[in-house]
Enzyme design. Structure first.
Site, PDB file in Angstrom:
ATOM      1  N   SER A 198       4.382   1.166   8.297  1.00  0.00           N
ATOM      2  CA  SER A 198       4.098   2.514   7.779  1.00  0.00           C
ATOM      3  C   SER A 198       3.375   3.334   8.843  1.00  0.00           C
ATOM      4  O   SER A 198       3.492   4.554   8.901  1.00  0.00           O
ATOM      5  CB  SER A 198       3.226   2.420   6.530  1.00  0.00           C
ATOM      6  OG  SER A 198       3.821   1.532   5.608  1.00  0.00           O
ATOM      7  N   MET A 232       0.852  -1.193   0.000  1.00  0.00           N
ATOM      8  CA  MET A 232       0.000   0.000   0.000  1.00  0.00           C
ATOM      9  C   MET A 232       0.889   1.246   0.000  1.00  0.00           C
ATOM     10  O   MET A 232       0.426   2.340   0.359  1.00  0.00           O
ATOM     11  CB  MET A 232      -0.934  -0.007   1.206  1.00  0.00           C
ATOM     12  CG  MET A 232      -1.885  -1.202   1.189  1.00  0.00           C
ATOM     13  SD  MET A 232      -3.418  -0.925   2.075  1.00  0.00           S
ATOM     14  CE  MET A 232      -2.797  -0.600   3.704  1.00  0.00           C
ATOM     15  N   ASP A 241       2.457  -9.040   9.166  1.00  0.00           N
ATOM     16  CA  ASP A 241       0.996  -9.217   9.105  1.00  0.00           C
ATOM     17  C   ASP A 241       0.730 -10.717   9.012  1.00  0.00           C
ATOM     18  O   ASP A 241       0.326 -11.230   7.964  1.00  0.00           O
ATOM     19  CB  ASP A 241       0.427  -8.472   7.895  1.00  0.00           C
ATOM     20  CG  ASP A 241       0.634  -6.977   8.016  1.00  0.00           C
ATOM     21  OD1 ASP A 241       0.106  -6.379   8.965  1.00  0.00           O
ATOM     22  OD2 ASP A 241       1.359  -6.406   7.182  1.00  0.00           O
ATOM     23  N   ALA A 249       4.031   3.908   1.124  1.00  0.00           N
ATOM     24  CA  ALA A 249       4.674   4.373   2.363  1.00  0.00           C
ATOM     25  C   ALA A 249       5.761   3.368   2.739  1.00  0.00           C
ATOM     26  O   ALA A 249       5.809   2.857   3.857  1.00  0.00           O
ATOM     27  CB  ALA A 249       3.652   4.539   3.490  1.00  0.00           C
ATOM     28  N   LEU A 250       6.601   3.108   1.775  1.00  0.00           N
ATOM     29  CA  LEU A 250       7.533   1.976   1.889  1.00  0.00           C
ATOM     30  C   LEU A 250       8.633   2.231   2.911  1.00  0.00           C
ATOM     31  O   LEU A 250       9.093   3.350   3.093  1.00  0.00           O
ATOM     32  CB  LEU A 250       8.173   1.706   0.517  1.00  0.00           C
ATOM     33  CG  LEU A 250       7.168   1.403  -0.600  1.00  0.00           C
ATOM     34  CD1 LEU A 250       7.905   1.116  -1.910  1.00  0.00           C
ATOM     35  CD2 LEU A 250       6.254   0.242  -0.245  1.00  0.00           C
ATOM     36  N   HIS A 285       9.377  -3.447   3.524  1.00  0.00           N
ATOM     37  CA  HIS A 285       8.913  -3.696   2.153  1.00  0.00           C
ATOM     38  C   HIS A 285      10.102  -3.979   1.231  1.00  0.00           C
ATOM     39  O   HIS A 285      10.034  -4.857   0.372  1.00  0.00           O
ATOM     40  CB  HIS A 285       8.195  -2.458   1.592  1.00  0.00           C
ATOM     41  CG  HIS A 285       6.955  -2.064   2.312  1.00  0.00           C
ATOM     42  ND1 HIS A 285       6.887  -0.950   3.119  1.00  0.00           N
ATOM     43  CD2 HIS A 285       5.718  -2.623   2.339  1.00  0.00           C
ATOM     44  CE1 HIS A 285       5.659  -0.831   3.599  1.00  0.00           C
ATOM     45  NE2 HIS A 285       4.941  -1.836   3.158  1.00  0.00           N
TER      46      HIS A 285
END
Ligand code: PAF
Length: 284
Positions: free
Chosen positions: A190, A34, A154, A36-37, A41
């Site tokens: 993020s 999504m 996650d 906002a690395l 990431h």
């Protein structure tokens, strides 16, 4: 010099690029994000690059996985910065669709994954995993990669995605990328950008208490005792609320019995700190 990263915004353009690479016999690794690395990431991009010929990343702040009072509008967005980071990490193409491209008028299909998406964040964030499962199914169909990488940070999301890929016969290998942590062990996210300086100090206790919980479970303490101790310790450490801190079966996220563990375990937690919600997990 690092070359500028090509960006495509439609499924049609994405598929045309992928077709070209396929015809040239190249394998595709995919990292959905999504934006906002952060370093977490980028570690997933590097993992994908190690295991495939071309890496495609997507940036799409998916409205359907945010609840009505969550941070969809406020979610940090900086495509120029993200694009530069992706190019540097070895990404070969960015897919950055609009909401209209992903959810054209008239779309009514939702993917729901029973059981594994129901507890924990499934309870705390109603509808969240249906939004994730739907967008990830679409992204995997659009990109048709050989492998796709998702962060273990996650963890429940990762298990939901593993389940849906198996149940829907999607021909892709799902790879979990290890959580990247700051010097004090805070899992990179993020949403850490929302923390004030004081909150950032408290936030560093989340991973410490998860680690201690895991150690206590491995030493033979009862699940019920450890969960109660850890929840109280999180509150005394300064977190405003504990959505959950629970020991669960790693694959299914089923509840464990109240006594000592007798097999693999994952400790998962979600806490509130000011306006920020933090999640983390560890397993053995
Ligand atoms: O983990 C994320 O960033 C998102 O949930 C994902 C997998 C990109 C789906 O929107």
């Amino acid at each position: 010099m690092i070359e500028e990263l090509p960006i495509v915004r439609t499924v049609r353009e994405l598929r045309a690029r992928i077709r070209g690479w396929r015809q040239a016999g190249r394998t595709i690794g995919f990292v959905p994000t999504m934006g906002a690395l952060h370093e977490g990431h980028l570690s997933l991009i590097r993992l994908a690059a190690d295991r495939s010929d071309v890496v495609v990343a997507s940036i799409f702040v998916n409205p359907t996985q945010f609840g009505p009072h969550e941070d969809y509008e406020a979610y940090p967005r900086d495509e120029a910065r993200d694009t530069a980071l992706l190019a540097e990490a070895g990404c070969g193409l960015l897919f950055a669709p609009t909401v209209g491209e992903m959810y054209p008028e008239g779309a009514t299909t939702t993917v729901t994954v029973a059981a594994v998406s129901e507890p924990l964040d499934g309870q705390a964030r109603p509808g969240h995993f249906a939004g994730v499962a739907t967008v990830v199914t679409k992204l995997l169909n659009q990109c048709a990669p050989d492998l796709a990488v998702f962060g273990e940070k996650d963890f429940q999301q990762l298990q939901v995605i593993r389940r849906l890929v198996q149940d829907l016969d999607i021909p892709v290998e799902i790879v979990g990328g290890p959580t990247v942590r700051a010097a004090d062990g805070l899992a990179l996210s993020s949403r850490n950008a929302y923390l004030s300086a004081d909150e950032r100090v408290v936030a560093g206790q989340l991973n410490v208490l998860i680690r201690m919980s895991l150690d206590r479970l491995l030493a033979g303490e009862a699940v019920q005792t450890v969960e109660a101790w850890a929840t109280a310790s999180l509150l005394s450490a300064g977190f405003n609320a504990v959505d959950y801190l629970e020991a669960r079966a790693p694959d299914t996220l089923a509840r464990l019995g109240p006594g000592p563990i007798s097999g693999p375990v994952r400790v998962l937690a979600a806490v509130r700190l000011g306006r920020t919600r933090l999640i983390d997990n560890m397993g053995a």
